[in-house]
Design a protein around this motif. Structure first.
Motif, PDB file in Angstrom:
ATOM      1  N   ALA A  36      52.563  79.733   8.593  1.00 36.78           N
ATOM      2  CA  ALA A  36      52.955  78.324   8.660  1.00 36.78           C
ATOM      3  C   ALA A  36      54.462  78.179   8.477  1.00 36.78           C
ATOM      4  O   ALA A  36      55.112  77.400   9.184  1.00 36.78           O
ATOM      5  N   ARG A  37      55.034  78.916   7.529  1.00 34.07           N
ATOM      6  CA  ARG A  37      56.483  78.819   7.281  1.00 34.07           C
ATOM      7  C   ARG A  37      57.277  79.205   8.521  1.00 34.07           C
ATOM      8  O   ARG A  37      58.211  78.509   8.914  1.00 34.07           O
ATOM      9  N   ARG A  38      56.887  80.306   9.151  1.00 36.62           N
ATOM     10  CA  ARG A  38      57.626  80.767  10.328  1.00 36.62           C
ATOM     11  C   ARG A  38      57.394  79.871  11.538  1.00 36.62           C
ATOM     12  O   ARG A  38      58.232  79.814  12.437  1.00 36.62           O
ATOM     13  N   ALA A  39      56.257  79.176  11.549  1.00 36.87           N
ATOM     14  CA  ALA A  39      55.988  78.245  12.654  1.00 36.87           C
ATOM     15  C   ALA A  39      56.670  76.896  12.427  1.00 36.87           C
ATOM     16  O   ALA A  39      56.668  76.051  13.320  1.00 36.87           O
ATOM     17  N   GLY A  40      57.211  76.701  11.208  1.00 36.13           N
ATOM     18  CA  GLY A  40      57.911  75.450  10.906  1.00 36.13           C
ATOM     19  C   GLY A  40      56.993  74.288  10.636  1.00 36.13           C
ATOM     20  O   GLY A  40      57.340  73.141  10.927  1.00 36.13           O
ATOM     21  N   VAL A  41      55.805  74.578  10.062  1.00 34.61           N
ATOM     22  CA  VAL A  41      54.859  73.513   9.737  1.00 34.61           C
ATOM     23  C   VAL A  41      54.479  73.631   8.263  1.00 34.61           C
ATOM     24  O   VAL A  41      54.797  74.619   7.600  1.00 34.61           O
ATOM     25  N   SER A  42      53.800  72.615   7.741  1.00 37.50           N
ATOM     26  CA  SER A  42      53.373  72.651   6.351  1.00 37.50           C
ATOM     27  C   SER A  42      52.348  73.752   6.143  1.00 37.50           C
ATOM     28  O   SER A  42      51.661  74.171   7.082  1.00 37.50           O
ATOM     29  N   HIS A  43      52.221  74.231   4.905  1.00 41.13           N
ATOM     30  CA  HIS A  43      51.323  75.352   4.648  1.00 41.13           C
ATOM     31  C   HIS A  43      49.859  74.984   4.876  1.00 41.13           C
ATOM     32  O   HIS A  43      49.010  75.866   5.054  1.00 41.13           O
ATOM     33  N   GLY A  44      49.550  73.696   4.912  1.00 39.44           N
ATOM     34  CA  GLY A  44      48.175  73.280   5.170  1.00 39.44           C
ATOM     35  C   GLY A  44      47.874  73.064   6.639  1.00 39.44           C
ATOM     36  O   GLY A  44      46.705  72.910   7.016  1.00 39.44           O
ATOM     37  N   ALA A  45      48.905  73.071   7.496  1.00 44.78           N
ATOM     38  CA  ALA A  45      48.707  72.779   8.920  1.00 44.78           C
ATOM     39  C   ALA A  45      47.755  73.742   9.629  1.00 44.78           C
ATOM     40  O   ALA A  45      46.932  73.304  10.445  1.00 44.78           O
ATOM     41  N   PRO A  46      47.817  75.047   9.363  1.00 41.11           N
ATOM     42  CA  PRO A  46      46.903  75.947  10.083  1.00 41.11           C
ATOM     43  C   PRO A  46      45.435  75.608   9.893  1.00 41.11           C
ATOM     44  O   PRO A  46      44.615  75.874  10.781  1.00 41.11           O
ATOM     45  N   ARG A  47      45.082  74.983   8.751  1.00 42.47           N
ATOM     46  CA  ARG A  47      43.681  74.665   8.482  1.00 42.47           C
ATOM     47  C   ARG A  47      43.130  73.626   9.457  1.00 42.47           C
ATOM     48  O   ARG A  47      41.914  73.522   9.628  1.00 42.47           O
ATOM     49  N   ARG A  48      44.006  72.857  10.106  1.00 47.86           N
ATOM     50  CA  ARG A  48      43.528  71.862  11.070  1.00 47.86           C
ATOM     51  C   ARG A  48      42.983  72.529  12.335  1.00 47.86           C
ATOM     52  O   ARG A  48      42.170  71.949  13.049  1.00 47.86           O
ATOM     53  N   TYR A  49      43.464  73.736  12.611  1.00 47.99           N
ATOM     54  CA  TYR A  49      43.068  74.431  13.836  1.00 47.99           C
ATOM     55  C   TYR A  49      42.197  75.651  13.545  1.00 47.99           C
ATOM     56  O   TYR A  49      41.403  76.066  14.392  1.00 47.99           O
ATOM     57  N   PHE A  50      42.367  76.211  12.357  1.00 51.34           N
ATOM     58  CA  PHE A  50      41.625  77.401  11.964  1.00 51.34           C
ATOM     59  C   PHE A  50      41.077  77.164  10.558  1.00 51.34           C
ATOM     60  O   PHE A  50      41.821  77.261   9.579  1.00 51.34           O
ATOM     61  N   PRO A  51      39.803  76.823  10.444  1.00 52.00           N
ATOM     62  CA  PRO A  51      39.252  76.453   9.140  1.00 52.00           C
ATOM     63  C   PRO A  51      39.279  77.575   8.113  1.00 52.00           C
ATOM     64  O   PRO A  51      39.198  77.320   6.918  1.00 52.00           O
ATOM     65  N   THR A  52      39.379  78.821   8.580  1.00 55.51           N
ATOM     66  CA  THR A  52      39.484  79.943   7.655  1.00 55.51           C
ATOM     67  C   THR A  52      40.617  80.863   8.112  1.00 55.51           C
ATOM     68  O   THR A  52      41.024  80.848   9.282  1.00 55.51           O
ATOM     69  N   HIS A  53      41.095  81.634   7.163  1.00 52.45           N
ATOM     70  CA  HIS A  53      42.114  82.646   7.475  1.00 52.45           C
ATOM     71  C   HIS A  53      41.571  83.618   8.522  1.00 52.45           C
ATOM     72  O   HIS A  53      42.283  84.019   9.454  1.00 52.45           O
ATOM     73  N   HIS A  54      40.290  83.982   8.407  1.00 50.28           N
ATOM     74  CA  HIS A  54      39.681  84.917   9.340  1.00 50.28           C
ATOM     75  C   HIS A  54      39.666  84.374  10.764  1.00 50.28           C
ATOM     76  O   HIS A  54      39.787  85.129  11.733  1.00 50.28           O
TER      77      HIS A  54
END
Length: 218
Positions: free
Chosen positions: A33-51
């Motif tokens: 998320a940091r390298r993509a320039g978004v908040s650390h919670g943003a990936p959860r909107r598209y990928f519900p899990t790290h896996h």
């Protein structure tokens, strides 16, 4: 929707770059998320899990490997020749992209059945490449039987899928043992730090094929 898809792809792009440069240990959600320039919670909107995100990253690796297999076998018509080229491409990719290669085959880690998240499961990228090897082994056996006027394969001959699994495992192990330096020690070769030369790689891959398909018959 287009913007959402763009952000989703950017997260995968960043993950691919990270695994290529820093290995699988770098693939934390916060760092992506940091390298993509978004908040650390943003990936959860598209990928519900790290896996789920790791699986999407691994699918990029399989897409790349599929292209490499196609390029390697282009112009090679015999099934044995295609298996030779696929073997070289498989080992070459493993040595060139160690982090991605490690991630791609960790189905125990990615648990793609549970974490598909509405997307295609990782197995849908893995199995077609394995099935290609199975198909080529079937064709190779039929070609050998015709050329040497042999009957149907005997009961002692393993099913094509078993031979393909053993062949694939051998190629995978070849790449891993070279990476760890074990093959260099056993073969009194130069120390680890690079891929084998083309001649050496050819000899190793040929030895693998000979072990599972038998040597080329004149």
């Amino acid at each position: 929707m287009e913007r959402e898809n763009s952000l989703r792809e950017r997260l995968i792009d960043v993950g691919v770059d990270l695994v290529m440069t820093d290995g699988t240990a770098s693939l934390g959600l916060r760092e992506i998320a940091r390298r993509a320039g978004v908040s650390h919670g943003a990936p959860r909107r598209y990928f519900p899990t790290h896996h789920a995100l790791l699986s999407a990253i691994a699918r990029r690796g399989f897409a790349d490997l599929k292209v490499r297999f196609a390029a390697a076998t282009n112009g090679t018509t015999s099934p044995r020749g295609q298996l030779q080229e696929i073997g070289r491409a498989h080992v070459g990719y493993a040595l060139e992209h160690r982090g991605m290669f490690e991630l791609m085959f960790r189905h125990d880690l990615l648990d793609s059945e549970k974490h598909a998240s509405g997307q295609s499961r990782l197995r849908d990228s893995t199995l077609p490449l394995f099935e290609l090897i199975v198909e080529l082994i079937v064709r190779h056996r039929a070609e050998q039987a015709t050329a040497h006027q042999l009957g149907a394969p005997g009961e002692s001959e393993p099913p094509p899928a078993v031979t393909a699994a053993a062949l694939w495992s051998n190629l995978h192990g070849l790449a891993q043992l070279w990476t760890w330096g074990s093959l260099q020690l056993a073969l009194d070769a130069p120390p680890p730090g690079g891929a084998p030369g083309s001649g050496q790689l050819d000899r190793l891959v040929t030895a693998v094929l000979d072990a599972h398909l038998g040597p080329v018959k004149s």
